[in-house]
Design a protein around this motif. Sequence first.
Motif, PDB file in Angstrom:
ATOM      1  N   ALA A 113       0.935  -1.275  -0.109  1.00 13.47           N
ATOM      2  CA  ALA A 113       0.032   0.058  -0.025  1.00 13.47           C
ATOM      3  C   ALA A 113       0.952   1.279  -0.016  1.00 13.47           C
ATOM      4  CB  ALA A 113      -1.030  -0.034   1.287  1.00 13.47           C
ATOM      5  N   GLU A 168      -4.181 -12.011  -5.836  1.00 12.21           N
ATOM      6  CA  GLU A 168      -4.993 -11.581  -4.841  1.00 12.21           C
ATOM      7  C   GLU A 168      -4.197 -10.497  -3.967  1.00 12.21           C
ATOM      8  OE1 GLU A 168      -6.526 -14.671  -2.418  1.00 12.21           O
ATOM      9  OE2 GLU A 168      -6.499 -16.237  -3.966  1.00 12.21           O
ATOM     10  N   GLN A 169      -2.864 -10.576  -3.826  1.00 12.85           N
ATOM     11  CA  GLN A 169      -2.400  -9.505  -3.082  1.00 12.85           C
ATOM     12  C   GLN A 169      -2.577  -8.226  -3.599  1.00 12.85           C
ATOM     13  OE1 GLN A 169       1.980 -10.368  -2.423  1.00 12.85           O
ATOM     14  NE2 GLN A 169       2.074  -8.625  -0.940  1.00 12.85           N
ATOM     15  N   CYS A 170      -2.539  -8.126  -4.961  1.00 14.47           N
ATOM     16  CA  CYS A 170      -2.519  -6.745  -5.635  1.00 14.47           C
ATOM     17  C   CYS A 170      -4.003  -6.382  -5.463  1.00 14.47           C
ATOM     18  CB  CYS A 170      -2.216  -7.050  -7.037  1.00 14.47           C
ATOM     19  SG  CYS A 170      -0.452  -7.465  -7.301  1.00 14.47           S
ATOM     20  N   VAL A 171      -4.738  -7.342  -5.682  1.00 18.30           N
ATOM     21  CA  VAL A 171      -6.496  -6.826  -5.570  1.00 18.30           C
ATOM     22  C   VAL A 171      -6.638  -6.134  -4.379  1.00 18.30           C
ATOM     23  CG1 VAL A 171      -8.866  -7.596  -5.552  1.00 18.30           C
ATOM     24  CG2 VAL A 171      -7.042  -8.605  -7.344  1.00 18.30           C
ATOM     25  N   GLU A 172      -6.079  -6.624  -3.252  1.00 16.44           N
ATOM     26  CA  GLU A 172      -6.360  -6.046  -1.816  1.00 16.44           C
ATOM     27  C   GLU A 172      -6.082  -4.552  -1.807  1.00 16.44           C
ATOM     28  OE1 GLU A 172      -5.181  -6.859   2.758  1.00 16.44           O
ATOM     29  OE2 GLU A 172      -4.583  -8.458   1.165  1.00 16.44           O
ATOM     30  N   HIS A 173      -4.929  -4.037  -2.724  1.00 21.88           N
ATOM     31  CA  HIS A 173      -4.394  -2.675  -2.414  1.00 21.88           C
ATOM     32  C   HIS A 173      -4.729  -1.806  -3.825  1.00 21.88           C
ATOM     33  CE1 HIS A 173      -2.601  -3.745   1.306  1.00 21.88           C
ATOM     34  NE2 HIS A 173      -2.171  -4.826   0.797  1.00 21.88           N
TER      35      HIS A 173
END
Length: 995
Positions: A528, A547-552
Motif C-alpha cells: 500500500a 489476490e495480494q494486488c487486488v487488496e490494494h
Amino acid sequence: MVGIPNIGRALDRVVATAQNGLEVIRMGGLDTGTQPTPFRVEETSPMYRLRRYFPDDLNGGPPALLIPPMMVSANVYDVTPHNGAVSILHANGIDPWVVDFGSPDQEAGGMERTLADHIVAISEIIDLMHEETGRPVHLIGYSQGGMFAYQAAAFRRSEQIASLTTFGSPVDVLAALPLGLPANVMAPLAELFADNVFNRIAIPGWLARTGFQLLDPVKAARSRIDFLLQLHDRDALLPREDQRRFLEADGWVAWSGPAIAELLRQFVVHNRMVSGGFVIRDSLVTLAEITCPVLAFVGDADDIGQPVAVRGIKRAAPRAQAYESVLPVGHFGLVVGSTSGAHSWPTTSQWILWQEGTGPIPDEIAPMPDNPEKSVGSGVSLSSRLTHGLGAFADAGAGVSREVVHAAGSFRRTSQAVIRESVRTLPRLMRLGQIQAGTRISLGKLMSENAERAGHRELFLFEDRVLSHFEVNRRIDNVVRGLIQCGVRPGEHVGVMMETRPSALVAIAALSRLGAVVVPLPPDADLARMLRLADVVVVIADPASLEQCVEHAERVLVLGGGDVRSIPGADGDRIIDMEQIDPDQVKVPSWYRRDPGLGGDLAAILFTSAGGTVQQWPITNHRWAMSAFGAASATAMTDNDTVYCLTPLHHASGLLTTLGATVVGGSRIALSSGVEPESFAREVYRYGITVVSYTWTMMGDIVRDPELAITEHNPIRQFIGSGMPAGLWADVNARFPNAGVIEFFATPDGAAILANVAGTKIGSVGRALPETNRVRVAAWDVTEERFQLDARGFVREAGSDEVGLLLAQTRQRYESGATVLRDVFGQHDRWETSGQLVRRDVDGDHWLMGSVHGVIKSADGPIFPQPINAALSLHPDVDQVVVYPVGTAGSQLAVAVVSPRVRTNALTVSSLRVALAGLSAAERPHIIWAVDEIPLSHSYRPLADSFRAQGLPKPSARVWYRDDNGRYRRLTRTVLAEKEWILSSAESPQQVRSF
C-alpha cells in the motif's frame, strides 16, 4: 637381342595403362568385381531409409545403428565388403543397421532439411529398432555422424541407448579447428556464412569432396599421382580401388543449406556441444544429460576431428563414462582402410560385447584423460603430421605454429583477445557516452533493435521452451495493444508484481515500448505504501500475485494465464484478464509512438528500505542505459552467452544489471523454475549457462550443498550481481574455480556505478565503470555527519583507506532524485551525494563501510557494520550475518547476529573471535548473538528487523559480549546487571529487567 624383352615389357605396360585408363574414364574406376554387403530396407521416410544388414543371416546380437556424416554416403560403412564396418561387426555377433539419409539434392524437400531433422530422425529410428529387437541400441557415428549420435543421445537423455561410439567426432569445436585455424577468426566468419550464405545456397556433393581434399591437398595430390603411376598394375590397384572410388566420386552427397547454417551457428559460432543449451525442435538439449558409456576413436594425425576437439566429450558429458582408442591415422583412416579393419571395427565389436556383459574390456581402449582447459595446440603432433604425410603444407600452417612457436603463439593469442574485447566493448562505451537527454533510448528500443538484427535467434529459455527475439518482440507488441485497450497511457506509473518469468519480462518491455513508467513491486514489502509513493493506480500481476494486488490496487491487469474468474471483482473492469484481449482487434490510437522513451524520461521507480522506511528510486532511461551498457562491457557479454536470470526483477540488480546487460549483449535469457540446488544443476547444463545472476545470499544454499551435481566441467564463466557476502564469495570461487565473480554496486539514484571487474579482491566493489559518472571519496566527519574542508574551504578528498562519503560527478542536468552539490572540490563542479560511506585502497578500489545513517556511534567511536559482516561471513561455519545498533547516539552498542550453516551449536566464541582478528577491538561488535536462522527478504537479503525490535538479546549460552580487553565472554544476567555500558545502551530500564 637383350633389349627385346625390356621393350616387350614396356609395351605391355603401355597397353595395360591404356586399357585401365580407358576403363577408368568410361566406368569411373576399375571393376573390382566386389558386390555390396546384402541389406534390407526396414523403414523408409522422407528423411531416411533404414538398412538392416545380413537380413538372411540375423545373428540375434545387440543392435547397432551406424550414422554417416551429412556429406558422406551411407556406404562409408561398406566400402570394402570383407573389411568394412558392417561385415566385421556382423562377424563378431553384432546386428548392424545403417541410416541412409540419401543425397538431399535428390530427395523431395531434401535441400530444406535442418540439423534438427537429422536428430529427430535418429531418435525415431532408435524407437523402431528397440521395438523390433526389444533391446537398447548402440549408436555408432563417424565424424559428424558421431556428433549426431551425441546430440540424439542428449535429445533422448540416453533413453534406450546402450552406448555411444564415435570416430573423429569433434565436441569442443572451437578448441581445435581444422588446420589450426584461429577460433576468433573462424567463429565470426561462420556466423556470417550461416546468416547470409547458407540460408540461400547448399553445398553440392562435388564441392563437399573438393573441400575435404583441400583440407589435405598434399595427400590428395600424392594419392592421385600414385594411382597414375600404378595404372599399369591392375593387381596392385584393385585392393584399394573401392576405397579410391569412394573418396574420388561415389562417397559424397550434397549438404542442405539450413542444416549447414544450423551446424555453424550452434556448434561453431556458439560451441554449444560443450556449453549445452542447443536447440532441437524447440527443445533445449545438453550433452551433460548423456549417461550411457562413450568410446571415442581418436586419430593422432586427424586434422579434422582433432584430438583436443574430440576429447571435449569428457567435459561436455561429465556423467558419462568416457573411453578412447588412439590410432595412428588421419580422419578417413579411422573408419576405412587397413587400420580400421584391423583395429577400429574389431575394437568396436569388443566394446559393444563388453557393454552387453558378454566379453572382456577391449585391450585397445583406455579411460579418456581430462582435456587441459587451456591446452596448447590441437593434439595433432608435428611428428604425426610428418609421419602420415600431411607434409610441408600443413607443417607451415597455424596448427604447427602453436607447438613449434609456443611463446609467439601465446603473445599472438593475448593480442587477439585484447583486440577482440576492444572491438566488442568500444562501440558500447561510445554509444553510452553519446546518450543525452534527448536521445531515444530505452529497454523496449534495444529489444526492437535486437529483433531486427537477429530475430531468428533464441532469446528466452524457460522450462524447455525456446522463444526467439522475433517471437518475444511480437508478444511485446501484442501486450502493448492490450495495455492500450486497458487505457494505459505514456508516462503513467504502472506497477508490476510478477515472478521472474517470460511474461514478467514481456510486461516490463511492453511498458517501456509504450512509454509508461515501470514500477516493479516486491511481494514482501508494504504494498500500500509503495503504490502511494509511486502514484500507482494500475498494477500488472501474474495469477500467483493477483489476490495480494487486488487488496490494494484500484485496477489489476492479469498477464500470464490462469483462471481469474474465481477472484472477487473479476468483472472485466477492476480486474482484467489481458490474455482474453485479441490484439488484432485493438485499434491503435494516433498518439501511439513505438519506443518513445528519451534519455531524460523517467523509465522506472524502484524501492529501497533505509532504516526500516521504504523509499523510492527514480530511474531515468539514461540511468538504466548507464547500468546496462556498463555491465555488458564489464562482463564482456555477447550473443554467445546464456544468462541465468535468477535475480528478482524488482531488485536493481535484476532490472538494471542482469536484464540490462543481457539485452545490450544480445545474449540469451534463461529463467529458472526455482532457486535450489537440484534445478540449478540441471538447468546450468540444459540451458548452457555461461553467466549466473545473483543478489545477496542467493547462491548460499546452492554452492554449499555437498550434493550439488555440477562437476568442474561446466559452462559457467561469470557470476554477476550485488550484495554477495565475502564468505559466500569465497565459497563461490572455491566451488567454481573457472568462473569469476563481478560484484556491482550502484547508488540509490544510480549516479555512481561501480564494479569489481577483476574479481580478485573479495568484498570490494571495485571502481567506476568506463563512461559512467566519475566518483570521488569526500572526507567525512562520521560523528558530526558533515564534510571535512581543506584550507581553501572546499571539501577535502579522503586519503587511501580513509573512510569518506562516496560522491558521483554528474554530467547531465536532467537527472532527478538525488541531492546535487556544487563547488565541492573546486569551482563550478557538480556532485551527487550517495549516502554511502566507503574507503578507497591504494589501488583505487572501493570498499563499502555502510550508509551514513547506518554507522553505529558507540562510546568508543564509530563502528561500521560492513567490515564486521565481511569478517564474520568468512567464518567457515557461519551462514548469515546481520549487524544492528542498540541504544542512543553516542552510547550505541553494535550487535552482530550470526546463524550457522548446519543447525547445530558448532559456533564457538573462540572461533568467532578469530574471525574478527583483522579488526581492532574498537571496530568489533559489542555483542555476538548466535541464532538458528536469520530470515531473508524476497531478494535473499538477510533481515535484521526482528532482531532490532528485540533490542538486546536475552542472556544465554549463545550470546557473548566484548569485555574491556576485547575478548568475548558469555553474557549472563549477572553480567548484564553489572555492566553499566550495557545498561546505558538499553532502550529502557524495563528492557533489562525483563530479561
